[in-house]
Design an enzyme around this catalytic site. Sequence first.
Site, PDB file in Angstrom:
ATOM      1  N   LYS A  22      -3.353  33.262 -41.147  1.00 20.16           N
ATOM      2  CA  LYS A  22      -3.681  35.187 -40.945  1.00 20.16           C
ATOM      3  C   LYS A  22      -5.815  35.161 -41.247  1.00 20.16           C
ATOM      4  CE  LYS A  22      -4.431  36.873 -45.582  1.00 20.16           C
ATOM      5  NZ  LYS A  22      -5.733  37.124 -45.653  1.00 20.16           N
ATOM      6  N   CYS A 117      -8.992  41.887 -51.930  1.00 23.45           N
ATOM      7  CA  CYS A 117      -8.100  41.789 -53.640  1.00 23.45           C
ATOM      8  C   CYS A 117      -9.216  41.209 -54.851  1.00 23.45           C
ATOM      9  CB  CYS A 117      -7.200  40.130 -53.580  1.00 23.45           C
ATOM     10  SG  CYS A 117      -6.035  40.286 -52.549  1.00 23.45           S
ATOM     11  N   ARG A 122     -16.866  39.635 -54.998  1.00 25.43           N
ATOM     12  CA  ARG A 122     -16.276  39.805 -53.587  1.00 25.43           C
ATOM     13  C   ARG A 122     -17.706  40.098 -53.258  1.00 25.43           C
ATOM     14  NH1 ARG A 122     -10.822  38.644 -53.368  1.00 25.43           N
ATOM     15  NH2 ARG A 122     -11.991  37.674 -50.758  1.00 25.43           N
ATOM     16  N   ASP A 305      -6.663  29.543 -52.499  1.00 26.46           N
ATOM     17  CA  ASP A 305      -5.474  30.163 -52.290  1.00 26.46           C
ATOM     18  C   ASP A 305      -4.275  29.417 -52.920  1.00 26.46           C
ATOM     19  OD1 ASP A 305      -6.898  31.872 -49.931  1.00 26.46           O
ATOM     20  OD2 ASP A 305      -7.851  32.057 -51.477  1.00 26.46           O
TER      21      ASP A 305
HETATM   22  C1  EPZ Z   1     -12.017  34.079 -47.442  1.00 23.99           C
HETATM   23  O1  EPZ Z   1     -12.965  34.990 -48.928  1.00 23.99           O
HETATM   24  C2  EPZ Z   1     -10.349  34.494 -47.777  1.00 23.99           C
HETATM   25  N1  EPZ Z   1      -9.943  35.721 -47.209  1.00 23.99           N
HETATM   26  C3  EPZ Z   1     -10.068  34.122 -49.228  1.00 23.99           C
HETATM   27  O2  EPZ Z   1      -8.468  34.374 -48.744  1.00 23.99           O
HETATM   28  C4  EPZ Z   1      -9.664  33.042 -49.663  1.00 23.99           C
HETATM   29  O3  EPZ Z   1      -9.734  33.230 -50.928  1.00 23.99           O
HETATM   30  C5  EPZ Z   1     -11.772  32.867 -49.506  1.00 23.99           C
HETATM   31  O4  EPZ Z   1     -11.951  32.858 -48.556  1.00 23.99           O
HETATM   32  C6  EPZ Z   1     -11.485  31.620 -50.449  1.00 23.99           C
HETATM   33  O5  EPZ Z   1     -11.592  30.523 -48.939  1.00 23.99           O
HETATM   34  C7  EPZ Z   1      -9.850  35.644 -45.712  1.00 23.99           C
HETATM   35  O6  EPZ Z   1     -10.977  34.717 -45.118  1.00 23.99           O
HETATM   36  C8  EPZ Z   1      -9.836  37.211 -45.458  1.00 23.99           C
HETATM   37  P1  EPZ Z   1     -16.228  33.330 -49.834  1.00 23.99           P
HETATM   38  P2  EPZ Z   1     -14.523  35.537 -49.008  1.00 23.99           P
HETATM   39  O7  EPZ Z   1     -16.702  34.209 -48.972  1.00 23.99           O
HETATM   40  O8  EPZ Z   1     -15.313  34.807 -47.394  1.00 23.99           O
HETATM   41  C9  EPZ Z   1     -19.247  34.156 -53.064  1.00 23.99           C
HETATM   42  C10 EPZ Z   1      -6.196  35.027 -49.496  1.00 23.99           C
HETATM   43  O9  EPZ Z   1      -5.982  35.306 -49.895  1.00 23.99           O
HETATM   44  N2  EPZ Z   1     -20.080  34.577 -51.921  1.00 23.99           N
HETATM   45  O10 EPZ Z   1     -15.579  32.085 -48.838  1.00 23.99           O
HETATM   46  O11 EPZ Z   1     -14.885  36.318 -49.343  1.00 23.99           O
HETATM   47  C11 EPZ Z   1     -18.014  34.932 -53.977  1.00 23.99           C
HETATM   48  O12 EPZ Z   1     -18.277  35.193 -54.950  1.00 23.99           O
HETATM   49  C12 EPZ Z   1      -8.349  35.907 -49.616  1.00 23.99           C
HETATM   50  O13 EPZ Z   1      -6.327  34.651 -48.152  1.00 23.99           O
HETATM   51  C13 EPZ Z   1     -21.346  35.015 -53.189  1.00 23.99           C
HETATM   52  O14 EPZ Z   1     -21.496  34.777 -53.492  1.00 23.99           O
HETATM   53  O15 EPZ Z   1     -14.577  34.195 -49.603  1.00 23.99           O
HETATM   54  C14 EPZ Z   1     -17.034  33.549 -53.458  1.00 23.99           C
HETATM   55  O16 EPZ Z   1     -17.378  33.229 -55.314  1.00 23.99           O
HETATM   56  C15 EPZ Z   1      -8.562  35.299 -50.653  1.00 23.99           C
HETATM   57  N3  EPZ Z   1     -21.936  35.627 -51.349  1.00 23.99           N
HETATM   58  C16 EPZ Z   1     -17.097  32.331 -53.418  1.00 23.99           C
HETATM   59  O17 EPZ Z   1     -18.663  33.045 -52.401  1.00 23.99           O
HETATM   60  C17 EPZ Z   1     -21.678  36.124 -50.305  1.00 23.99           C
HETATM   61  O18 EPZ Z   1     -22.254  37.165 -49.761  1.00 23.99           O
HETATM   62  C18 EPZ Z   1     -16.435  31.936 -51.643  1.00 23.99           C
HETATM   63  O19 EPZ Z   1     -16.175  33.708 -51.336  1.00 23.99           O
HETATM   64  C19 EPZ Z   1     -20.493  35.858 -49.666  1.00 23.99           C
HETATM   65  C20 EPZ Z   1     -19.229  34.894 -51.073  1.00 23.99           C
END
Ligand code: EPZ
Length: 430
Positions: A22, A117, A122, A305
């Site tokens: 996905k 979610c 986020r 995840d």
């Molecule tokens: C992606 O979310 C996935 N979603 C999530 O899967 C997954 O849990 C996550 O990556 C981590 O692997 C999709 O790919 C659509 P991140 P994303 O940016 O991109 C912080 C599922 O179940 N952060 O890697 O939103 C954030 O708060 C979903 O399929 C910042 O601080 O995750 C978090 O603590 C749930 N500033 C960490 O980084 C930013 O600008 C990781 O978030 C962006 C993120």
Amino acid sequence: MEQYAIKGGSPLVGEVEIGGAKNAALAILAASIMTDETVMIENMPDVRDTNVLLQAISSIGGIVERVDRHTVKINGSQIHDVVIEGDYIKKIRASYYLLGALLGKYKKAEVALPGGCNIGSRPIDQHIKGFKALGASVKIAHGLIIAEAEALRGNHIYMDVVTVGATINVMMAAVMAEGLTIIENAAKEPHVVDLANFLNSMGANIKGAGTDVIRIRGVSKLHRTEYTIIPDQIEAGTFMFAAAVTKGDITVKNVIPKHLESISAKLLEIGCEVEESDDAVRVVASRKLTHTHVKTLPYPGFPTDMQPQIAVALGLSGGTSIVTESIFENRFKYVDELTRMGASIKVEGNTAIIDGVDKYTGAGITAPDLRAGAALVLAGLAAEGFTTIDEIRYIERGYEDFPQKLNNLGAQIEIVDTDKALQKFKLRIG
Ligand code: EPZ
């Protein structure tokens, strides 16, 4: 309202075909509009998130031709708008990938602030930092992120946190920028690599994806391609843990075992047998599970995840386990639901202390988000008696034909939408 009705207690045994990833599909679908030629994408999962993103692409003029459930052709030449707002972005967070794609191609994009979610705040500060570093002006007004640039120029960008979304979004914005972009502290997830491979198949020049330094040399245009999405690491992991919690024997097929290494390692640690072959992994759980400690980390660490799924398994293991969630700040909401099934879990900050119990008992519970919902299905499959799960729309965002795949393994689960249908299920299953 539709619910899952589950009769637990049967070991799950057999083989299951894993679908396309996905989180790779969402990035690749967004990136597919960056050329004016036609792109064909295969092994796309037919789930709510991908279908909503395809609607969003159509809404701005992208030509979307659904060849079959898992194959789609997209042509971005007729795109007439760079504004993505309204339901699409609220339904799925990943619509914000169109920000990077539209900015990269048209030097302008407006996307409603993302939902997603409720597993944490986020933020998108790193996305904005990357776009600005490439020369875009970015502002937030009326609930929209508005990004535009006279020209995009490569730059050296250091991510303050490892973020999948920002790595992907900045990669897309940089592929047609002038010159070299270096992304340091980049996310290394398989879906980041899959996007880079996809863009390179369209003529991009990306090196280092899968490491923490990605180098992108801008090209003037991208061209047609045909591409097959990698298997879903998290769907596979979910079925692997279904074997663990039901004392079953499940072979997940059409997977890349290397992507599952941290999941397989934890299954071995808690007493399962794991057999790997080229494109399949078999998990056998014949003994009582044993406790362990786990901390979620960016890839190749144990995936966030998969955190709810391993917690469900540890809740049935002997001894005390500790689960530490290091990525998101609010990813234990399922614990209250699991407690209703007899689990003994104490959450303190980003740590869950789990005292294993002998069994779960069926109850009426609610899915709080996508992966927690899937984990609660595993708990229902392991539990004695009947379980109903509300808010299954969360689960349908990321799992294709979930009840059917589970029933093919010997589960007893179906979607019911009235009390009468639930009673009929209970009478029939007995
Ligand atoms: C992606 O979310 C996935 N979603 C999530 O899967 C997954 O849990 C996550 O990556 C981590 O692997 C999709 O790919 C659509 P991140 P994303 O940016 O991109 C912080 C599922 O179940 N952060 O890697 O939103 C954030 O708060 C979903 O399929 C910042 O601080 O995750 C978090 O603590 C749930 N500033 C960490 O980084 C930013 O600008 C990781 O978030 C962006 C993120």
